[in-house]
Design an enzyme around this catalytic site. Structure first.
Site, short mmCIF file in Angstrom:
data_model
loop_
_atom_site.label_atom_id
_atom_site.label_comp_id
_atom_site.label_asym_id
_atom_site.label_seq_id
_atom_site.Cartn_x
_atom_site.Cartn_y
_atom_site.Cartn_z
N LYS A 9 -4.31 -6.80 3.34
CA LYS A 9 -4.31 -5.64 2.43
C LYS A 9 -5.75 -5.28 2.03
CE LYS A 9 -3.37 -2.37 -0.41
NZ LYS A 9 -3.33 -2.42 -1.84
N HIS A 38 -7.32 -3.53 4.88
CA HIS A 38 -6.73 -2.18 4.89
C HIS A 38 -7.50 -1.27 3.92
CE1 HIS A 38 -4.31 0.82 2.78
NE2 HIS A 38 -3.64 1.01 3.89
N ASN A 39 -7.75 -1.76 2.72
CA ASN A 39 -8.46 -0.94 1.75
C ASN A 39 -9.91 -0.70 2.17
OD1 ASN A 39 -6.06 -1.27 0.34
ND2 ASN A 39 -7.07 -1.49 -1.63
N SER A 55 0.83 -1.21 0.00
CA SER A 55 0.00 0.00 0.00
C SER A 55 0.86 1.24 0.00
CB SER A 55 -0.92 0.04 1.21
OG SER A 55 -1.65 1.27 1.20
N GLU A 102 -9.83 1.95 4.60
CA GLU A 102 -9.57 3.18 3.85
C GLU A 102 -10.88 3.76 3.28
OE1 GLU A 102 -6.34 2.70 0.93
OE2 GLU A 102 -7.67 3.59 -0.55
P1 NDP Z 1 -1.35 -2.17 -14.04
O1 NDP Z 1 -2.27 -2.81 -13.12
O2 NDP Z 1 -1.87 -1.10 -14.93
O3 NDP Z 1 -0.70 -3.33 -14.96
C1 NDP Z 1 0.16 -3.04 -16.06
C2 NDP Z 1 1.30 -4.02 -16.08
O4 NDP Z 1 0.80 -5.36 -16.22
C3 NDP Z 1 2.22 -3.78 -17.27
O5 NDP Z 1 3.54 -4.04 -16.89
C4 NDP Z 1 1.71 -4.82 -18.27
O6 NDP Z 1 2.66 -5.18 -19.23
C5 NDP Z 1 1.44 -5.97 -17.36
N1 NDP Z 1 0.56 -6.97 -17.91
C6 NDP Z 1 -0.79 -6.88 -18.11
N2 NDP Z 1 -1.26 -8.02 -18.62
C7 NDP Z 1 -0.21 -8.87 -18.79
C8 NDP Z 1 -0.07 -10.18 -19.26
N3 NDP Z 1 -1.12 -10.90 -19.68
N4 NDP Z 1 1.17 -10.73 -19.29
C9 NDP Z 1 2.24 -10.03 -18.85
N5 NDP Z 1 2.16 -8.78 -18.37
C10 NDP Z 1 0.95 -8.20 -18.34
O7 NDP Z 1 -0.03 -1.64 -13.30
P2 NDP Z 1 0.13 -0.87 -11.90
O8 NDP Z 1 1.58 -0.61 -11.82
O9 NDP Z 1 -0.82 0.26 -11.75
O10 NDP Z 1 -0.28 -1.94 -10.81
C11 NDP Z 1 0.37 -3.20 -10.72
C12 NDP Z 1 -0.29 -4.01 -9.62
O11 NDP Z 1 -0.17 -3.32 -8.39
C13 NDP Z 1 -1.79 -4.23 -9.83
O12 NDP Z 1 -2.12 -5.52 -9.37
C14 NDP Z 1 -2.41 -3.19 -8.95
O13 NDP Z 1 -3.72 -3.55 -8.51
C15 NDP Z 1 -1.43 -3.15 -7.79
N6 NDP Z 1 -1.40 -1.92 -7.00
C16 NDP Z 1 -1.52 -0.72 -7.59
C17 NDP Z 1 -1.48 0.43 -6.84
C18 NDP Z 1 -1.58 1.75 -7.51
O14 NDP Z 1 -1.61 2.75 -6.79
N7 NDP Z 1 -1.60 1.80 -8.84
C19 NDP Z 1 -1.34 0.41 -5.40
C20 NDP Z 1 -1.13 -0.89 -4.86
C21 NDP Z 1 -1.19 -2.01 -5.65
P3 NDP Z 1 2.77 -4.35 -20.63
O15 NDP Z 1 3.59 -3.16 -20.32
O16 NDP Z 1 3.46 -5.29 -21.55
O17 NDP Z 1 1.38 -4.02 -21.04
#
Ligand code: NDP
Length: 474
Positions: free
Chosen positions: A182, A185-186, A128, A189
């Site tokens: 987690k 936690h959300n 988080s 939140e």
């Molecule tokens: P996203 O959830 O937007 O995911 C994008 C990433 O996933 C890219 O690297 C993409 O690769 C990859 N991806 C998607 N589909 C596939 C696939 N089938 N095979 C391989 N790679 C894949 O990214 P975030 O950084 O926002 O979040 C990452 C994780 O963290 C998520 O689970 C999210 O819920 C969690 N999270 C996010 C927070 C936030 O504030 N954003 C906070 C806490 C947790 P490519 O570049 O090739 O498309």
């Protein structure tokens, strides 16, 4: 040289986590499905530390020291399964896959069991703090085997937020425990944000205050017992002026709250566990209500009360602070009860005080208040509810006159305050010597012969409602 840890999935969260690791002197292997993100990371931030960029999963795995630590930071759900299936065959017994995305804990349990069969450790980890936290120190909630924590814990603690020198990361419990915590936690939140929003709404509409004035109130509250990240950013958002119109920013935003699903998960699981997390449920439903424009348009002209403002604004401000604090205590008490219920259901043995400790920094609900929760569970790890801890009991006792006035005022003025109201109803429900549940049992027995227990004798009973109303054994 090999990398101590690798990160695959380099969107905002993965990239920042990799940078955080590198900035702490760890050599980090980096990989992403599409190589552009990996290249961009090296071009923009390569100077921050030692990164080993890999174009293929094979290269990535080959660049890791053993046991291998592979952090997956991709979209939750099917993409996580796809990435696990891509990497697991390349790993060896004892290696670790760490899912740091927002997985549902039931998925984590399934994945952990499947990978354990293959000799791999699967560490479902809550993270988080959003992108800023990932870069500068998040709160980290790792689940999985205790052995995996031995190999991984020091690295994660190193990059986590610190409060008074204590890392905001600790071992949570087996399989899905980290993602469960987690999730709660959300949920908390959601609850906290809704309560703050209601406080604002009352000051605005019952008190007739302007957003900039309310920002000042929140800034002041943030120097007291309510001190927290959410109160701090609330005051920033309320003080912000829209550049295009010169109006308060908050007035220019469509009043429909969105959600990505973790609040909903928390409530769904709470229903399954039978834990009344009414604050989280109301907060989630409040977002749903706000996001129902047709329903709201249809109801817009329904009659409300005549009065619209309170006479004494200073008293209102003081009362709302008390109501907010008391309601917040209830919201956290409910969330911690859900953690304890999940822990009992799945045999996780989660230490609630340790969870309060790792939420003190890095995460969205970070707050001074969490020290009190930690102290409460340190004093009694089996506390049935935070509300009976001495400190919280006294805080609520001191707040309750104000709290009741605020809920009354909201009802009289027709200002919706579902969070404040439900928290108070929960408090009074817990306190009640007798609940009308006895009548509900009578109704159930009447229409369905569901039986009831008696206050004066053991056993279960049924009254022959359709006959001569004799009582028989149930
Ligand atoms: P996203 O959830 O937007 O995911 C994008 C990433 O996933 C890219 O690297 C993409 O690769 C990859 N991806 C998607 N589909 C596939 C696939 N089938 N095979 C391989 N790679 C894949 O990214 P975030 O950084 O926002 O979040 C990452 C994780 O963290 C998520 O689970 C999210 O819920 C969690 N999270 C996010 C927070 C936030 O504030 N954003 C906070 C806490 C947790 P490519 O570049 O090739 O498309």
């Amino acid at each position: 040289d090999r990398a101590q840890i690798g990160v695959t999935g380099l969107a905002v969260m993965g990239r920042n986590l990799a940078r955080n690791l590198a900035r702490h002197g760890h050599t980090v292997a980096v990989h992403n499905r599409s190589y552009e993100r990996t290249k961009a990371l090296i071009e923009e931030f390569g100077h921050e530390g030692t990164f080993l960029p890999a174009e293929t999963p094979e290269q990535f795995v080959a660049s890791l020291e053993r046991p291998r630590r592979v952090v997956i930071m991709v979209k939750a759900g099917a993409p996580t399964d796809a990435v696990i299936e891509e990497f697991a065959p390349l790993l060896e017994p004892g290696d670790m896959i760490i899912d740091a995305g927002n997985a549902h804990f039931a998925d984590t349990r399934r994945r952990e069991a499947a990978l354990r069969e293959r000799g791999l450790h699967f560490v479902g980890t809550g993270v988080s703090g959003g992108e800023e936290g990932a870069l500068n120190g998040p709160s980290i909630m790792p689940g999985g085997s205790p052995e995996s924590y031995e190999a991984l814990g020091p690295l994660l603690e190193d990059i986590s937020a610190k409060v008074d020198g204590t890392p905001c990361c600790t071992y949570v419990g087996p399989d899905g425990a980290g993602h469960f915590v987690k999730m709660v936690h959300n949920g908390i939140e959601y609850s906290d944000m809704q309560l703050i929003a209601e406080a604002y709404d009352l000051l605005r509409h019952a008190g007739g205050m302007e957003p900039a004035q309310i920002a000042e109130v929140f800034r002041r509250w943030n120097t007291g017992r309510l001190e927290s990240y959410l109160i701090e950013i609330t005051s920033e958002v309320l003080a912000h002026t829209d550049a295009a119109t010169g109006q308060p920013f908050v007035d220019m935003v469509v009043d429909q709250a969105e959600q990505k699903g973790t609040g909903r998960w928390t409530v769904q699981i709470a229903l399954d566990l039978g834990v009344p997390v009414t604050g989280i449920a109301e907060a989630t439903f409040a977002r749903s209500l706000s996001g129902s424009p047709d329903l709201r348009a249809a109801a817009r002209n329904l009659p409300g009360p005549r009065a619209s403002k309170v006479g004494d604004v200073d008293t209102l401000v003081a009362d709302v602070e008390q109501a907010l604090y008391a309601s917040k205590i209830v919201a956290y008490a409910q969330g911690f009860n859900q953690i304890q219920a999940g822990s009992a259901e799945y045999g996780w043995n989660i230490n609630p005080g340790a969870m309060a400790t790792i939420w003190r920094g890095g995460c969205i609900i970070r707050a001074k208040f969490l020290d009190r929760i930690r102290a409460a569970y340190d004093a009694d790890p089996n506390l049935p509810t935070l509300l009976v801890d001495d400190y919280f009991q006294q805080a609520v006792a001191g707040a309750q006159d104000s709290w009741r006035r605020v809920v009354t005022t909201a009802a009289q003025l027709g200002i919706p305050a579902p969070g404040f109201s439900t928290a108070l109803a929960y408090y009074d429900g817990l306190r009640a010597q007798r609940l009308p549940a006895a009548l509900v049992q009578g109704q159930r027995d009447f229409f369905g012969a569901h039986t009831y227990r008696r206050v004066d004798r053991d056993g279960s009973f049924h009254t022959l409602w359709a006959g001569d109303r004799r009582e028989v054994a149930g």
